[in-house]
Design an enzyme around this catalytic site. Structure first.
Site, PDB file in Angstrom:
ATOM      1  CD  GLU A  62      17.727-103.279  -9.349  1.00 35.03           C
ATOM      2  OE1 GLU A  62      18.176-102.179  -9.706  1.00 35.03           O
ATOM      3  OE2 GLU A  62      17.636-104.246 -10.128  1.00 35.03           O
ATOM      4  CG  HIS A 131      23.956-112.673 -11.346  1.00 32.36           C
ATOM      5  ND1 HIS A 131      24.891-112.025 -12.108  1.00 32.36           N
ATOM      6  CD2 HIS A 131      22.768-112.437 -11.947  1.00 32.36           C
ATOM      7  CE1 HIS A 131      24.288-111.429 -13.132  1.00 32.36           C
ATOM      8  NE2 HIS A 131      23.001-111.669 -13.053  1.00 32.36           N
TER       9      HIS A 131
HETATM   10  C1  TPP Z   1      21.018-104.050 -10.810  1.00 31.78           C
HETATM   11  C2  TPP Z   1      20.548-105.208 -11.620  1.00 31.78           C
HETATM   12  N1  TPP Z   1      19.243-105.482 -11.653  1.00 31.78           N
HETATM   13  C3  TPP Z   1      18.792-106.531 -12.384  1.00 31.78           C
HETATM   14  C4  TPP Z   1      19.661-107.305 -13.094  1.00 31.78           C
HETATM   15  C5  TPP Z   1      19.168-108.493 -13.901  1.00 31.78           C
HETATM   16  N2  TPP Z   1      19.297-108.147 -15.314  1.00 31.78           N
HETATM   17  C6  TPP Z   1      20.355-108.533 -16.033  1.00 31.78           C
HETATM   18  S1  TPP Z   1      20.320-107.926 -17.567  1.00 31.78           S
HETATM   19  C7  TPP Z   1      18.847-107.190 -17.313  1.00 31.78           C
HETATM   20  C8  TPP Z   1      18.193-106.415 -18.410  1.00 31.78           C
HETATM   21  C9  TPP Z   1      19.029-105.258 -18.781  1.00 31.78           C
HETATM   22  O1  TPP Z   1      18.519-104.658 -19.913  1.00 31.78           O
HETATM   23  P1  TPP Z   1      19.429-103.690 -20.751  1.00 31.78           P
HETATM   24  O2  TPP Z   1      20.136-102.739 -19.846  1.00 31.78           O
HETATM   25  O3  TPP Z   1      18.587-103.115 -21.811  1.00 31.78           O
HETATM   26  O4  TPP Z   1      20.551-104.622 -21.362  1.00 31.78           O
HETATM   27  P2  TPP Z   1      20.346-105.841 -22.383  1.00 31.78           P
HETATM   28  O5  TPP Z   1      20.259-107.056 -21.560  1.00 31.78           O
HETATM   29  O6  TPP Z   1      19.135-105.594 -23.181  1.00 31.78           O
HETATM   30  O7  TPP Z   1      21.590-105.844 -23.205  1.00 31.78           O
HETATM   31  C10 TPP Z   1      18.408-107.398 -16.020  1.00 31.78           C
HETATM   32  C11 TPP Z   1      17.152-106.860 -15.473  1.00 31.78           C
HETATM   33  C12 TPP Z   1      21.026-106.992 -12.993  1.00 31.78           C
HETATM   34  N3  TPP Z   1      21.959-107.734 -13.601  1.00 31.78           N
HETATM   35  N4  TPP Z   1      21.451-105.928 -12.270  1.00 31.78           N
END
Ligand code: TPP
Ligand code: MG
Lengths: 327, 328
Positions: A62, A131
């Site tokens: 972000e 959220h």
């Molecule tokens: C700071 C933030 N930005 C965006 C999100 C939305 N979001 C939730 S999970 C995710 C993907 C995260 O990917 P990863 O760290 O690889 O974890 P995975 O879901 O693959 O286990 C996103 C973008 C969030 N929860 N927090």
């Protein structure tokens, strides 16, 4: 005119802005390829229409997304970036608060930052406080940032287009609970001016100001209130910064009463600013105390039973209006 | 040469832990399809069970875990009480957090799962604090933080790794690389395909492992946990695995290459391990069946427990914000 959902209206605004101006590009997590394949999402299909040069999926970063907007806007581009959910604006806030909002001032007016940040807001989808957290008063409190919050498909389109072509940083808050809402939307490039509230329904006893989905909570309170013989004037704020002071003050001078409704925490919420403004500038017109309807001072809960307590309902609006009418 | 730490009793434990997680989450899938049974977003670790099981099984009770949005496996491998965990995911009053967490914000300090954060990338800085406290108190425990390949792009993760490197904190960073961050593929969102190599930049050991091979995960975890416990400083472990379902239960995976998905499904850590245990004669079909059924029975009992509990009542909505609430 045509019938569009709120999300489709946003999508149309993005499309028109990109067709109009080569300097517009969009960036964010999943703005190109999204886990949602849904035409009610603002960025739906834009990657297909405009290609990866102008529709940029980013890493989960972000601060970098917001910094991208600040730096690119200073170079003359018109970035439209997305921060997925409102609480994540905290991760972008150094770039927005300390940079987008301050750099023009500190440049003595030499630089400008025509950027737009779209952010999704919403209480009531069970995801809890990381959220859902409406932080509009943080932004409004920070100099140099504008913030708008549409509540109809038409305004979603008009405010987003105006924001994109505004010369300053604008945060556009999109209520997720409204994405599927249908409404009449004018075709073509329409601009809803920033800082102009919308008179939703005229009335004589009490002014009610709301924005975003909270407006519909207010609308549900109007029937019971009119059954009790109370006529309310409802104003959809649309834009928090710049603020349409004249619209609110004129209305309060007419009705003598003000109730502000929002889904953010009541304590230090945007309603406090409106209450203070009315106390300072229309004190002589007041016939009853200004009332604020908002959330209790807790994080957004997860359980449906607790969400209900958090989210202001029509009955809270009715109560607030009756209380100010009593005095 | 890596030591092989695996003995038959442990093998059975590893299998039981993985199958319990799988059955637990399969039940969540089923309930998510019924209206209003599972409020909120369900984010599951289907296909990633070997990472949670392998690493958590290498820990001691005094070690502390910080988890993320995909936390069920971490919690179950740690021995969290099934009933109150399921009830919490159903956001019920008898849930482990009284219905205030739901699936995304579970914390079970009783088993040293200190907290989970669904803000991507928030875990590592939080883990700095936990590991610092351990170092400060001269405690024996270490901290383990789980984060995704997507999270590795957040500045907070880099800050945490640097500080852990400078202060030599007893902290194991575990990157669960499931090849996806939402709908973004690893190669689209990450400048390097090998997140463990970043360890070099923070002066800590970094190693990767096949995250679908539970014994390999366990062996590497034992080695790195020992390193962290010895006081030498932090370490970074990357487990390569795959998200077999969508990002969350609403995600229909329209952007996923089905051939790739099939390849990874064939590498399912549980199916693979079951086969190995059968081949090696550690368990026979009948014993496996008993273990699987036992997991199912426990999960069903947990759902029944959750079903019996009401949603939290209005009286708890405003509590727990402060230890000492300001007087109104
Ligand atoms: C700071 C933030 N930005 C965006 C999100 C939305 N979001 C939730 S999970 C995710 C993907 C995260 O990917 P990863 O760290 O690889 O974890 P995975 O879901 O693959 O286990 C996103 C973008 C969030 N929860 N927090
Ligand atoms: Mg991932």
């Amino acid at each position: 005119m045509s019938q569009k959902t709120f999300g489709q209206a946003l999508n149309e605004a993005l499309t028109i802005s990109m067709e109009t101006d080569e300097n517009v590009f969009i960036a964010g997590e999943g703005v190109g390829v999204s886990i949602h394949q849904d035409s009610n999402m603002a960025t739906y299909d834009l990657l297909k229409k405009f290609g990866p040069r102008r529709v940029k999926d980013t890493p989960v970063s972000e601060a970098a997304i917001a910094g991208l907007a600040v730096g690119a806007s200073c170079m003359g581009l018109r970035p439209v970036v997305e921060i997925m959910f409102f609480p994540f604006i905290t991760l972008a806030s150094d770039m927005l608060v300390n940079h987008a909002g301050k750099l023009r001032y500190m440049s003595g007016g030499k630089s400008s930052f025509p950027l737009t940040v779209r952010v999704k807001a919403g209480v009531g989808f069970g995801a809890g406080s990381q959220h859902s957290h409406n932080l509009e008063s943080w932004i409004a409190h920070s100099p140099g940032l504008k913030i708008v919050w549409p509540s109809t498909p038409e305004d979603a389109k008009g405010l987003l287009l105006t924001a994109i072509f505004d010369p300053d940083p604008v945060i556009v808050v999109e209520d997720m609970m409204l994405y599927r809402m249908l409404g009449e939307v004018q075709t073509g490039d329409i601009r809803t001016p920033l800082g102009k509230a919308r008179m939703v329904s005229p009335g004589s006893d009490c002014t009610i100001v709301a924005y975003g989905v909270a407006l519909y909570t207010v609308m549900k309170a109007l029937n019971p209130l009119s059954e009790q013989g109370i006529s309310c004037e409802v104003i959809d704020l649309r834009s928090l910064v710049p603020l349409d002071k004249a619209c609110i003050l004129d209305s309060v001078r007419k009705t003598g009463r003000l109730v502000v409704v929002h889904e953010a925490n009541r304590f230090c919420g945007f309603g406090a600013e409106l209450a203070a403004m009315v106390a300072e500038e229309a004190f002589e017109a007041l016939k009853g105390p200004v009332k604020r309807v908002g959330a209790p001072q807790i994080p957004v809960p997860t359980a449906p039973t607790h969400e209900k307590i958090f989210k202001p309902g029509p009955e809270d609006v009715v109560l607030a209006v009756r209380e100010t009418m009593k005095k | 040469m890596k030591k092989n730490q695996i003995v038959p009793n442990l093998q059975i434990r590893l299998y039981k832990s993985m199958i319990l997680t799988r059955k637990f989450e399969e039940k969540i899938v089923a309930l998510s399809q019924e209206p209003d049974r599972m409020p909120g977003m369900q984010i599951l670790a289907n296909g990633q069970e070997a990472v949670a099981t392998g690493i958590v099984s290498a820990l001691k009770p005094e070690d502390v875990i910080i988890s993320n949005h995909r936390s069920h496996g971490h919690l179950l491998a740690r021995g969290t009480d099934l009933n109150s965990l399921m009830a919490e995911i159903m956001v019920k009053d008898k849930g482990v957090n009284g219905g205030k967490a739901g699936t995304l914000h579970l914390s079970v300090p009783d088993v040293n799962v200190l907290m989970t954060s669904t803000v991507v990338g928030a875990g590592p800085p939080l883990a700095i604090g936990a590991a610092f406290a351990q170092q400060y108190k001269r405690a024996k425990g270490i901290t383990v933080v789980f984060f995704g390949d997507g999270a590795a792009a957040e500045g907070s993760v880099h800050e945490a790794m640097n500080l852990a490197g400078v202060w030599k904190l007893p902290l194991l960073f575990v990157c669960e690389n499931n090849c996806w961050a939402g709908a973004q593929r690893l190669e689209e969102h990450c400048a390097t395909q090998h997140i463990f190599q970043r360890a070099k930049g923070y002066d800590m050991p970094g190693q990767n492992v096949d995250g679908n091979d539970v014994e390999a995960v366990y062996n590497l975890a034992v080695e790195l946990v020992e390193y962290c416990r010895s006081g030498k400083g932090p370490a970074l472990m990357e487990a390569l695995t795959y998200r077999m379902r969508g990002h969350g239960e609403q995600d229909r995976q329209h952007y996923v290459d089905l051939r790739e998905l099939a390849i990874w499904k064939a590498k399912c850590p549980i199916r693979r391990y079951r086969q190995k245990l059968l081949n090696d004669g550690v368990l026979n079909q009948a014993q496996i069946k008993t273990i699987d059924q036992d997991a199912e029975t426990r999960v069903s009992a947990a759902v029944a427990f959750g079903d019996e509990s009401p949603y939290p009542g209005p009286e708890t909505a405003l509590t727990d914000v402060f230890v000492q609430p300001p007087s109104a």
